[in-house]
Design a protein around this motif. Sequence first.
Motif, mmCIF file in Angstrom:
data_model
loop_
_atom_site.group_PDB
_atom_site.id
_atom_site.type_symbol
_atom_site.label_atom_id
_atom_site.label_comp_id
_atom_site.label_asym_id
_atom_site.label_seq_id
_atom_site.Cartn_x
_atom_site.Cartn_y
_atom_site.Cartn_z
ATOM 1 N N PHE A 230 0.824 -1.196 0.000
ATOM 2 C CA PHE A 230 0.000 0.000 0.000
ATOM 3 C C PHE A 230 0.867 1.259 0.000
ATOM 4 C CE2 PHE A 230 -3.177 -2.807 2.381
ATOM 5 C CZ PHE A 230 -3.772 -3.212 1.186
ATOM 6 N N THR A 231 0.386 2.268 -0.713
ATOM 7 C CA THR A 231 1.093 3.542 -0.776
ATOM 8 C C THR A 231 0.758 4.393 0.451
ATOM 9 O OG1 THR A 231 -0.716 4.634 -1.951
ATOM 10 C CG2 THR A 231 0.957 3.514 -3.303
ATOM 11 N N GLU A 232 1.487 5.489 0.593
ATOM 12 C CA GLU A 232 1.219 6.412 1.695
ATOM 13 C C GLU A 232 -0.208 6.938 1.625
ATOM 14 O OE1 GLU A 232 2.803 10.697 3.498
ATOM 15 O OE2 GLU A 232 3.686 9.877 1.669
ATOM 16 N N LEU A 233 -0.695 7.188 0.409
ATOM 17 C CA LEU A 233 -2.056 7.702 0.254
ATOM 18 C C LEU A 233 -3.079 6.692 0.770
ATOM 19 C CD1 LEU A 233 -3.456 10.252 -0.859
ATOM 20 C CD2 LEU A 233 -3.724 9.046 -3.034
ATOM 21 N N MET A 234 -2.864 5.433 0.467
ATOM 22 C CA MET A 234 -3.755 4.385 0.964
ATOM 23 C C MET A 234 -3.698 4.309 2.488
ATOM 24 S SD MET A 234 -5.871 1.859 0.423
ATOM 25 C CE MET A 234 -6.298 0.158 0.865
ATOM 26 N N GLU A 235 -2.507 4.406 3.044
ATOM 27 C CA GLU A 235 -2.365 4.363 4.497
ATOM 28 C C GLU A 235 -3.155 5.491 5.151
ATOM 29 O OE1 GLU A 235 -1.037 2.068 6.268
ATOM 30 O OE2 GLU A 235 0.086 0.903 4.789
ATOM 31 N N ARG A 236 -3.125 6.666 4.546
ATOM 32 C CA ARG A 236 -3.861 7.795 5.107
ATOM 33 C C ARG A 236 -5.362 7.554 5.058
ATOM 34 N NH1 ARG A 236 -0.627 13.363 3.388
ATOM 35 N NH2 ARG A 236 1.433 12.654 4.082
ATOM 36 N N LEU A 237 -5.864 7.016 3.938
ATOM 37 C CA LEU A 237 -7.289 6.766 3.825
ATOM 38 C C LEU A 237 -7.746 5.673 4.782
ATOM 39 C CD1 LEU A 237 -7.680 6.936 -0.062
ATOM 40 C CD2 LEU A 237 -8.761 8.477 1.594
ATOM 41 N N MET A 238 -6.856 4.740 5.103
ATOM 42 C CA MET A 238 -7.222 3.660 6.021
ATOM 43 C C MET A 238 -7.199 4.084 7.485
ATOM 44 S SD MET A 238 -5.525 0.116 4.586
ATOM 45 C CE MET A 238 -3.814 0.669 4.736
#
Length: 245
Positions: A230-238
């Motif tokens: 997962f990318t940083e953007l995905m981590e933020r959304l999660m």
Amino acid sequence: MIKKRVLLWDWTNTRDVPSAMDAVNFEHICAVSNWNTWTPAELKNRAPFRPMVRTKDQLAGQDWENVLHSNQPIIHFFNEPERAGVSAAEAASLWEQHMVPLRSQHGKKLVSPSCASDANGKKWITEFLERVKTHPPDFLGMHYYGTNGDEAIKYITELHNEHSHLPVIVSEIASISRDKGQVYAFTAKLANWMDGTGWVHEYGFFGCMRHVADGFVSPEAQLMDANGHFTELMERLMTEEPVKA
């Protein structure tokens, strides 16, 4: 805060990196969708699934059997049909024939077709909703791709206001900017706005897949890298509420 974020889990993940699902943090994930009628086995009941009758072909055969026997409460109907050569009149006929009985006989809630955020898409969904006004959908589905967060909010709001009796599911949304800062700012702005907007029921950011789907989609908006991480953007959304730019 009510969870509204849908994980758009591409079918290639099930084929190539199913174990990646084990790394999903479901803290802010309300459901999972894969543009298909079959549930990813790797989901393991960790979140609800949103079956989608993406095309006319899925109104028959095993795909339709999956829908008929699904225990999931919300069913999506058609993905950008205006770009697939399906008229609003034909879609309305198929809606009455196949989808409406899912609600009357099986208690499902139905999402309208999700059209592209352009003039043709807006015209198509307006005609469709007029044709099915006797048996309207439970949710207004829509897509949005662009670079300006304010314009995205304006488009989603205007389309909702035109059909204000319907709560909205933004079944695909993403920035198409190639600038990482712009992508992150767009994503944070829209996620936080949709989280706080009562008539937005659910939304899903595109796209959680190892490879960029096409030349239109921005690599900076990817939620998964080529290795299935997962990318940083995905981590933020999660994990973040509100999401930080």
